[in-house]
Scaffold this motif. Structure first.
Motif, PDB file in Angstrom:
ATOM      1  N   THR A   1       0.831  -1.200   0.000  1.00 24.45           N
ATOM      2  CA  THR A   1       0.000   0.000   0.000  1.00 24.45           C
ATOM      3  C   THR A   1       0.869   1.254   0.000  1.00 24.45           C
ATOM      4  N   GLY A   2       1.935   1.247   0.801  1.00 25.61           N
ATOM      5  CA  GLY A   2       2.849   2.391   0.823  1.00 25.61           C
ATOM      6  C   GLY A   2       3.478   2.651  -0.538  1.00 25.61           C
ATOM      7  N   PHE A   3       3.904   1.577  -1.208  1.00 25.85           N
ATOM      8  CA  PHE A   3       4.492   1.753  -2.544  1.00 25.85           C
ATOM      9  C   PHE A   3       3.455   2.214  -3.557  1.00 25.85           C
ATOM     10  N   LEU A   4       2.233   1.714  -3.435  1.00 26.55           N
ATOM     11  CA  LEU A   4       1.184   2.157  -4.361  1.00 26.55           C
ATOM     12  C   LEU A   4       0.845   3.635  -4.157  1.00 26.55           C
ATOM     13  N   LEU A   5       0.919   4.100  -2.908  1.00 32.27           N
ATOM     14  CA  LEU A   5       0.660   5.521  -2.649  1.00 32.27           C
ATOM     15  C   LEU A   5       1.738   6.415  -3.255  1.00 32.27           C
ATOM     16  N   MET A   6       2.927   5.877  -3.486  1.00 32.21           N
ATOM     17  CA  MET A   6       4.010   6.674  -4.069  1.00 32.21           C
ATOM     18  C   MET A   6       3.926   6.758  -5.587  1.00 32.21           C
ATOM     19  N   THR A   7       3.043   5.986  -6.198  1.00 35.73           N
ATOM     20  CA  THR A   7       2.967   5.994  -7.659  1.00 35.73           C
ATOM     21  C   THR A   7       2.147   7.181  -8.146  1.00 35.73           C
ATOM     22  N   GLY A   8       2.345   7.505  -9.383  1.00 35.12           N
ATOM     23  CA  GLY A   8       1.589   8.594 -10.004  1.00 35.12           C
ATOM     24  C   GLY A   8       2.227   8.996 -11.317  1.00 35.12           C
ATOM     25  N   ALA A   9       1.626   9.956 -11.951  1.00 35.36           N
ATOM     26  CA  ALA A   9       2.124  10.430 -13.247  1.00 35.36           C
ATOM     27  C   ALA A   9       3.438  11.180 -13.054  1.00 35.36           C
ATOM     28  N   PRO A  10       4.434  10.898 -13.889  1.00 37.30           N
ATOM     29  CA  PRO A  10       5.724  11.587 -13.759  1.00 37.30           C
ATOM     30  C   PRO A  10       5.727  12.930 -14.478  1.00 37.30           C
ATOM     31  N   SER A  11       6.751  13.700 -14.205  1.00 37.65           N
ATOM     32  CA  SER A  11       6.999  14.911 -14.987  1.00 37.65           C
ATOM     33  C   SER A  11       7.774  14.501 -16.239  1.00 37.65           C
ATOM     34  N   THR A  12       7.492  15.178 -17.320  1.00 38.98           N
ATOM     35  CA  THR A  12       8.214  14.904 -18.565  1.00 38.98           C
ATOM     36  C   THR A  12       9.061  16.111 -18.920  1.00 38.98           C
TER      37      THR A  12
ATOM     38  N   THR B   1       8.621  17.991 -21.436  1.00 42.49           N
ATOM     39  CA  THR B   1       7.782  19.057 -21.989  1.00 42.49           C
ATOM     40  C   THR B   1       6.773  19.588 -20.987  1.00 42.49           C
ATOM     41  N   GLU B   2       6.425  18.798 -19.999  1.00 40.25           N
ATOM     42  CA  GLU B   2       5.378  19.214 -19.059  1.00 40.25           C
ATOM     43  C   GLU B   2       5.787  18.878 -17.626  1.00 40.25           C
ATOM     44  N   PHE B   3       5.638  19.874 -16.737  1.00 40.04           N
ATOM     45  CA  PHE B   3       5.953  19.673 -15.326  1.00 40.04           C
ATOM     46  C   PHE B   3       4.685  19.257 -14.591  1.00 40.04           C
ATOM     47  N   ASN B   4       4.783  18.213 -13.792  1.00 34.65           N
ATOM     48  CA  ASN B   4       3.655  17.733 -12.999  1.00 34.65           C
ATOM     49  C   ASN B   4       3.924  18.069 -11.528  1.00 34.65           C
ATOM     50  N   PRO B   5       3.227  19.075 -10.971  1.00 36.99           N
ATOM     51  CA  PRO B   5       3.481  19.446  -9.573  1.00 36.99           C
ATOM     52  C   PRO B   5       3.038  18.376  -8.570  1.00 36.99           C
ATOM     53  N   ASP B   6       2.292  17.375  -9.045  1.00 34.88           N
ATOM     54  CA  ASP B   6       1.822  16.319  -8.143  1.00 34.88           C
ATOM     55  C   ASP B   6       2.970  15.445  -7.624  1.00 34.88           C
ATOM     56  N   ILE B   7       4.162  15.559  -8.249  1.00 36.58           N
ATOM     57  CA  ILE B   7       5.277  14.742  -7.769  1.00 36.58           C
ATOM     58  C   ILE B   7       5.735  15.189  -6.378  1.00 36.58           C
ATOM     59  N   PHE B   8       5.336  16.391  -5.968  1.00 32.96           N
ATOM     60  CA  PHE B   8       5.687  16.889  -4.646  1.00 32.96           C
ATOM     61  C   PHE B   8       4.513  16.839  -3.672  1.00 32.96           C
ATOM     62  N   SER B   9       3.506  16.026  -3.962  1.00 30.93           N
ATOM     63  CA  SER B   9       2.342  15.948  -3.074  1.00 30.93           C
ATOM     64  C   SER B   9       2.713  15.229  -1.769  1.00 30.93           C
ATOM     65  N   THR B  10       1.980  15.553  -0.741  1.00 29.41           N
ATOM     66  CA  THR B  10       2.212  14.941   0.567  1.00 29.41           C
ATOM     67  C   THR B  10       2.021  13.433   0.518  1.00 29.41           C
ATOM     68  N   ARG B  11       1.069  12.992  -0.255  1.00 29.89           N
ATOM     69  CA  ARG B  11       0.810  11.546  -0.370  1.00 29.89           C
ATOM     70  C   ARG B  11       2.030  10.822  -0.922  1.00 29.89           C
ATOM     71  N   ARG B  12       2.702  11.410  -1.912  1.00 28.01           N
ATOM     72  CA  ARG B  12       3.818  10.730  -2.574  1.00 28.01           C
ATOM     73  C   ARG B  12       5.141  10.873  -1.856  1.00 28.01           C
ATOM     74  N   ILE B  13       5.346  11.934  -1.085  1.00 23.24           N
ATOM     75  CA  ILE B  13       6.661  12.104  -0.462  1.00 23.24           C
ATOM     76  C   ILE B  13       6.641  11.932   1.060  1.00 23.24           C
ATOM     77  N   VAL B  14       5.456  11.830   1.664  1.00 25.14           N
ATOM     78  CA  VAL B  14       5.393  11.654   3.112  1.00 25.14           C
ATOM     79  C   VAL B  14       4.610  10.400   3.501  1.00 25.14           C
ATOM     80  N   VAL B  15       3.359  10.315   3.063  1.00 21.21           N
ATOM     81  CA  VAL B  15       2.475   9.237   3.508  1.00 21.21           C
ATOM     82  C   VAL B  15       2.938   7.878   2.976  1.00 21.21           C
ATOM     83  N   GLY B  16       3.216   7.791   1.685  1.00 21.23           N
ATOM     84  CA  GLY B  16       3.634   6.527   1.090  1.00 21.23           C
ATOM     85  C   GLY B  16       4.919   5.967   1.692  1.00 21.23           C
ATOM     86  N   PRO B  17       5.999   6.752   1.728  1.00 27.84           N
ATOM     87  CA  PRO B  17       7.232   6.239   2.333  1.00 27.84           C
ATOM     88  C   PRO B  17       7.082   5.898   3.816  1.00 27.84           C
ATOM     89  N   THR B  18       6.280   6.674   4.538  1.00 28.29           N
ATOM     90  CA  THR B  18       6.069   6.384   5.960  1.00 28.29           C
ATOM     91  C   THR B  18       5.349   5.054   6.142  1.00 28.29           C
TER      92      THR B  18
END
Length: 102
Positions: A43-54, A56-73
């Motif tokens: 579940t923790g690893f699945l919470l860290m997944t998401g769309a990457p930045s490319t 051509t396009e920056f995805n600000p979701d890569i810095f979301s609390t779910r991906r950098i705090v909740v998932g690894p914790t």
């Protein structure tokens, strides 16, 4: 062989079976705890997944609390809980321990 000695051997076999179950390194509760820990890790690893930045396009979701705090914790706590699940020793009640000694 008399019936009395057969009964005694049967009792010894039952006591031996109970004693060997207690002496097993991992019992049913250990496997249950390890399965729960594995589910928390996944579940923790699945919470860290998401769309990457490319490029051509920056995805600000890569810095979301779910991906950098909740998932690894959750993954870290799952690994800690896995160690606890492996080392967990069930308590043996006195009545079971006394039955095995007789």
């Amino acid at each position: 062989m008399t019936n009395n000695s057969r009964l005694q051997q049967g009792d010894d076999a039952g006591a031996l079976e109970r004693e060997s179950y207690v002496r097993l390194p991992l019992v049913k509760i250990n496997f249950i705890l390890m399965a729960v820990a594995a589910a928390v890790i996944v579940t923790g690893f699945l919470l860290m997944t998401g769309a990457p930045s490319t490029e051509t396009e920056f995805n600000p979701d890569i810095f979301s609390t779910r991906r950098i705090v909740v998932g690894p914790t959750m993954a870290f706590l799952g690994f800690i809980f896995m160690g606890i699940g492996i080392m967990w020793r069930p308590r043996v009640s006195k009545s079971k321990h006394e039955e095995g000694a007789e």
